[in-house]
Design a protein around this motif. Structure first.
Motif, PDB file in Angstrom:
ATOM      1  N   ASP A 154       0.846  -1.202   0.000  1.00  0.00           N
ATOM      2  CA  ASP A 154       0.000   0.000   0.000  1.00  0.00           C
ATOM      3  C   ASP A 154       0.880   1.250   0.000  1.00  0.00           C
ATOM      4  O   ASP A 154       0.636   2.183  -0.761  1.00  0.00           O
ATOM      5  CB  ASP A 154      -0.932  -0.022   1.211  1.00  0.00           C
ATOM      6  CG  ASP A 154      -1.827   1.196   1.285  1.00  0.00           C
ATOM      7  OD1 ASP A 154      -2.398   1.589   0.247  1.00  0.00           O
ATOM      8  OD2 ASP A 154      -1.964   1.757   2.384  1.00  0.00           O
ATOM      9  N   TRP A 155       1.917   1.250   0.842  1.00  0.00           N
ATOM     10  CA  TRP A 155       2.820   2.400   0.889  1.00  0.00           C
ATOM     11  C   TRP A 155       3.568   2.563  -0.431  1.00  0.00           C
ATOM     12  O   TRP A 155       3.722   3.674  -0.925  1.00  0.00           O
ATOM     13  CB  TRP A 155       3.816   2.251   2.031  1.00  0.00           C
ATOM     14  CG  TRP A 155       3.205   2.209   3.392  1.00  0.00           C
ATOM     15  CD1 TRP A 155       1.938   2.609   3.755  1.00  0.00           C
ATOM     16  CD2 TRP A 155       3.823   1.726   4.576  1.00  0.00           C
ATOM     17  NE1 TRP A 155       1.748   2.400   5.098  1.00  0.00           N
ATOM     18  CE2 TRP A 155       2.885   1.866   5.635  1.00  0.00           C
ATOM     19  CE3 TRP A 155       5.073   1.193   4.854  1.00  0.00           C
ATOM     20  CZ2 TRP A 155       3.183   1.495   6.945  1.00  0.00           C
ATOM     21  CZ3 TRP A 155       5.363   0.816   6.165  1.00  0.00           C
ATOM     22  CH2 TRP A 155       4.426   0.971   7.190  1.00  0.00           C
ATOM     23  N   LEU A 156       4.036   1.455  -1.002  1.00  0.00           N
ATOM     24  CA  LEU A 156       4.786   1.526  -2.260  1.00  0.00           C
ATOM     25  C   LEU A 156       3.897   2.009  -3.408  1.00  0.00           C
ATOM     26  O   LEU A 156       4.332   2.806  -4.243  1.00  0.00           O
ATOM     27  CB  LEU A 156       5.391   0.159  -2.597  1.00  0.00           C
ATOM     28  CG  LEU A 156       6.500  -0.335  -1.677  1.00  0.00           C
ATOM     29  CD1 LEU A 156       6.824  -1.797  -1.974  1.00  0.00           C
ATOM     30  CD2 LEU A 156       7.743   0.532  -1.809  1.00  0.00           C
ATOM     31  N   GLU A 157       2.664   1.527  -3.453  1.00  0.00           N
ATOM     32  CA  GLU A 157       1.732   1.975  -4.500  1.00  0.00           C
ATOM     33  C   GLU A 157       1.439   3.466  -4.374  1.00  0.00           C
ATOM     34  O   GLU A 157       1.413   4.192  -5.374  1.00  0.00           O
ATOM     35  CB  GLU A 157       0.433   1.163  -4.439  1.00  0.00           C
ATOM     36  CG  GLU A 157       0.594  -0.257  -4.911  1.00  0.00           C
ATOM     37  CD  GLU A 157      -0.616  -1.142  -4.640  1.00  0.00           C
ATOM     38  OE1 GLU A 157      -1.569  -0.689  -3.945  1.00  0.00           O
ATOM     39  OE2 GLU A 157      -0.604  -2.297  -5.104  1.00  0.00           O
ATOM     40  N   THR A 158       1.221   3.918  -3.140  1.00  0.00           N
ATOM     41  CA  THR A 158       0.984   5.342  -2.906  1.00  0.00           C
ATOM     42  C   THR A 158       2.193   6.160  -3.341  1.00  0.00           C
ATOM     43  O   THR A 158       2.056   7.175  -4.020  1.00  0.00           O
ATOM     44  CB  THR A 158       0.682   5.600  -1.413  1.00  0.00           C
ATOM     45  OG1 THR A 158      -0.500   4.895  -1.058  1.00  0.00           O
ATOM     46  CG2 THR A 158       0.509   7.078  -1.134  1.00  0.00           C
ATOM     47  N   ALA A 159       3.375   5.708  -2.961  1.00  0.00           N
ATOM     48  CA  ALA A 159       4.607   6.417  -3.324  1.00  0.00           C
ATOM     49  C   ALA A 159       4.803   6.425  -4.832  1.00  0.00           C
ATOM     50  O   ALA A 159       5.207   7.446  -5.406  1.00  0.00           O
ATOM     51  CB  ALA A 159       5.807   5.782  -2.625  1.00  0.00           C
ATOM     52  N   ALA A 160       4.510   5.312  -5.499  1.00  0.00           N
ATOM     53  CA  ALA A 160       4.660   5.241  -6.957  1.00  0.00           C
ATOM     54  C   ALA A 160       3.739   6.237  -7.650  1.00  0.00           C
ATOM     55  O   ALA A 160       4.127   6.888  -8.624  1.00  0.00           O
ATOM     56  CB  ALA A 160       4.379   3.824  -7.448  1.00  0.00           C
ATOM     57  N   GLN A 161       2.527   6.375  -7.139  1.00  0.00           N
ATOM     58  CA  GLN A 161       1.577   7.331  -7.715  1.00  0.00           C
ATOM     59  C   GLN A 161       1.991   8.775  -7.442  1.00  0.00           C
ATOM     60  O   GLN A 161       1.743   9.657  -8.247  1.00  0.00           O
ATOM     61  CB  GLN A 161       0.178   7.086  -7.163  1.00  0.00           C
ATOM     62  CG  GLN A 161      -0.422   5.775  -7.612  1.00  0.00           C
ATOM     63  CD  GLN A 161      -1.676   5.408  -6.826  1.00  0.00           C
ATOM     64  OE1 GLN A 161      -2.145   6.148  -5.974  1.00  0.00           O
ATOM     65  NE2 GLN A 161      -2.214   4.228  -7.102  1.00  0.00           N
ATOM     66  N   ALA A 162       2.635   8.999  -6.307  1.00  0.00           N
ATOM     67  CA  ALA A 162       3.009  10.362  -5.912  1.00  0.00           C
ATOM     68  C   ALA A 162       4.329  10.814  -6.522  1.00  0.00           C
ATOM     69  O   ALA A 162       4.561  12.012  -6.658  1.00  0.00           O
ATOM     70  CB  ALA A 162       3.101  10.466  -4.395  1.00  0.00           C
ATOM     71  N   ALA A 163       5.184   9.864  -6.871  1.00  0.00           N
ATOM     72  CA  ALA A 163       6.509  10.215  -7.399  1.00  0.00           C
ATOM     73  C   ALA A 163       6.383  10.952  -8.724  1.00  0.00           C
ATOM     74  O   ALA A 163       5.770  10.452  -9.660  1.00  0.00           O
ATOM     75  CB  ALA A 163       7.362   8.962  -7.565  1.00  0.00           C
ATOM     76  N   GLU A 164       6.937  12.148  -8.757  1.00  0.00           N
ATOM     77  CA  GLU A 164       6.857  12.980  -9.957  1.00  0.00           C
ATOM     78  C   GLU A 164       8.172  13.042 -10.714  1.00  0.00           C
ATOM     79  O   GLU A 164       8.199  13.483 -11.852  1.00  0.00           O
ATOM     80  CB  GLU A 164       6.424  14.397  -9.561  1.00  0.00           C
ATOM     81  CG  GLU A 164       5.046  14.444  -8.931  1.00  0.00           C
ATOM     82  CD  GLU A 164       4.684  15.821  -8.405  1.00  0.00           C
ATOM     83  OE1 GLU A 164       5.520  16.744  -8.445  1.00  0.00           O
ATOM     84  OE2 GLU A 164       3.534  15.974  -7.935  1.00  0.00           O
ATOM     85  N   ALA A 165       9.250  12.606 -10.081  1.00  0.00           N
ATOM     86  CA  ALA A 165      10.576  12.704 -10.699  1.00  0.00           C
ATOM     87  C   ALA A 165      11.447  11.570 -10.164  1.00  0.00           C
ATOM     88  O   ALA A 165      11.145  10.990  -9.114  1.00  0.00           O
ATOM     89  CB  ALA A 165      11.202  14.061 -10.351  1.00  0.00           C
ATOM     90  N   PRO A 166      12.535  11.249 -10.873  1.00  0.00           N
ATOM     91  CA  PRO A 166      13.446  10.206 -10.386  1.00  0.00           C
ATOM     92  C   PRO A 166      13.956  10.469  -8.966  1.00  0.00           C
ATOM     93  O   PRO A 166      14.159   9.522  -8.197  1.00  0.00           O
ATOM     94  CB  PRO A 166      14.591  10.217 -11.397  1.00  0.00           C
ATOM     95  CG  PRO A 166      13.978  10.761 -12.659  1.00  0.00           C
ATOM     96  CD  PRO A 166      12.937  11.747 -12.191  1.00  0.00           C
ATOM     97  N   ASP A 167      14.139  11.729  -8.615  1.00  0.00           N
ATOM     98  CA  ASP A 167      14.583  12.055  -7.253  1.00  0.00           C
ATOM     99  C   ASP A 167      13.564  11.597  -6.206  1.00  0.00           C
ATOM    100  O   ASP A 167      13.943  11.241  -5.091  1.00  0.00           O
ATOM    101  CB  ASP A 167      14.812  13.561  -7.100  1.00  0.00           C
ATOM    102  CG  ASP A 167      16.108  14.026  -7.733  1.00  0.00           C
ATOM    103  OD1 ASP A 167      16.932  13.166  -8.121  1.00  0.00           O
ATOM    104  OD2 ASP A 167      16.299  15.249  -7.829  1.00  0.00           O
ATOM    105  N   ASP A 168      12.291  11.607  -6.561  1.00  0.00           N
ATOM    106  CA  ASP A 168      11.256  11.164  -5.632  1.00  0.00           C
ATOM    107  C   ASP A 168      11.388   9.665  -5.362  1.00  0.00           C
ATOM    108  O   ASP A 168      11.191   9.214  -4.242  1.00  0.00           O
ATOM    109  CB  ASP A 168       9.860  11.477  -6.169  1.00  0.00           C
ATOM    110  CG  ASP A 168       9.607  12.969  -6.308  1.00  0.00           C
ATOM    111  OD1 ASP A 168      10.313  13.762  -5.645  1.00  0.00           O
ATOM    112  OD2 ASP A 168       8.704  13.335  -7.080  1.00  0.00           O
ATOM    113  N   GLU A 169      11.742   8.894  -6.381  1.00  0.00           N
ATOM    114  CA  GLU A 169      11.942   7.451  -6.196  1.00  0.00           C
ATOM    115  C   GLU A 169      13.162   7.197  -5.315  1.00  0.00           C
ATOM    116  O   GLU A 169      13.131   6.352  -4.429  1.00  0.00           O
ATOM    117  CB  GLU A 169      12.079   6.755  -7.546  1.00  0.00           C
ATOM    118  CG  GLU A 169      10.816   6.877  -8.383  1.00  0.00           C
ATOM    119  CD  GLU A 169      10.383   5.583  -9.017  1.00  0.00           C
ATOM    120  OE1 GLU A 169      11.091   4.571  -8.914  1.00  0.00           O
ATOM    121  OE2 GLU A 169       9.287   5.582  -9.603  1.00  0.00           O
ATOM    122  N   THR A 170      14.215   7.952  -5.549  1.00  0.00           N
ATOM    123  CA  THR A 170      15.415   7.830  -4.721  1.00  0.00           C
ATOM    124  C   THR A 170      15.092   8.202  -3.285  1.00  0.00           C
ATOM    125  O   THR A 170      15.532   7.544  -2.333  1.00  0.00           O
ATOM    126  CB  THR A 170      16.537   8.738  -5.268  1.00  0.00           C
ATOM    127  OG1 THR A 170      16.814   8.346  -6.613  1.00  0.00           O
ATOM    128  CG2 THR A 170      17.792   8.654  -4.437  1.00  0.00           C
TER     129      THR A 170
END
Length: 136
Positions: free
Chosen positions: A93-109
């Motif tokens: 659930d946290w990973l899915e939320t983060a994946a949807q919220a990530a707007e740039a490669p820095d957000d994934e990092t």
């Protein structure tokens, strides 16, 4: 007049466990103004939750490595990112939320760094120190 409380006060862990981690991820990955809350209360709340589910720090660190290598969406699509079904559902659930919220490669990092922070906090918790005695 004496006030009578009909229930015991909540512990710090209980208050933190009630923190809305997905909301903090949604806002904290891409917005500087929420980052302190994500890496502070959010990381502590996530560590309390995962620790209560019996997750050991190395499992969370491993998922952080997967996020770094394959991205949030890839990690979220894993059938069981953690050894237990309940912990996997929570983390997914946290990973899915983060994946949807990530707007740039820095957000994934940043999300991978957040997971590493969560793992470090789990390791500092008393239950997390007995890592060898649990199976997650």
């Amino acid at each position: 007049m004496t006030m009578v409380h009909d229930r015991a006060p909540r512990t710090d862990d209980e208050v933190l466990a009630a923190t809305d981690v997905p909301t903090l991820l949604r806002h904290g990955l891409a917005r500087d103004t929420f980052r302190t809350a994500l890496f502070g209360d959010g990381a502590i709340a996530a560590s309390v939750t995962l620790d209560r589910l019996g997750v050991v720090p190395r499992s969370v660190t491993y998922v952080a490595q997967i996020v770094r290598a394959g991205g949030l969406a890839y990690a979220a699509a894993l059938p069981e990112p953690l050894p237990s079904r309940e912990a996997s559902a929570c983390l997914r659930d946290w990973l899915e939320t983060a994946a949807q919220a990530a707007e740039a490669p820095d957000d994934e990092t940043r999300a991978a760094r957040w997971l590493e922070t969560v793992a470090e906090i789990v390791a500092m918790r008393p239950a997390g120190r007995g890592e060898g005695s649990r199976g997650s």
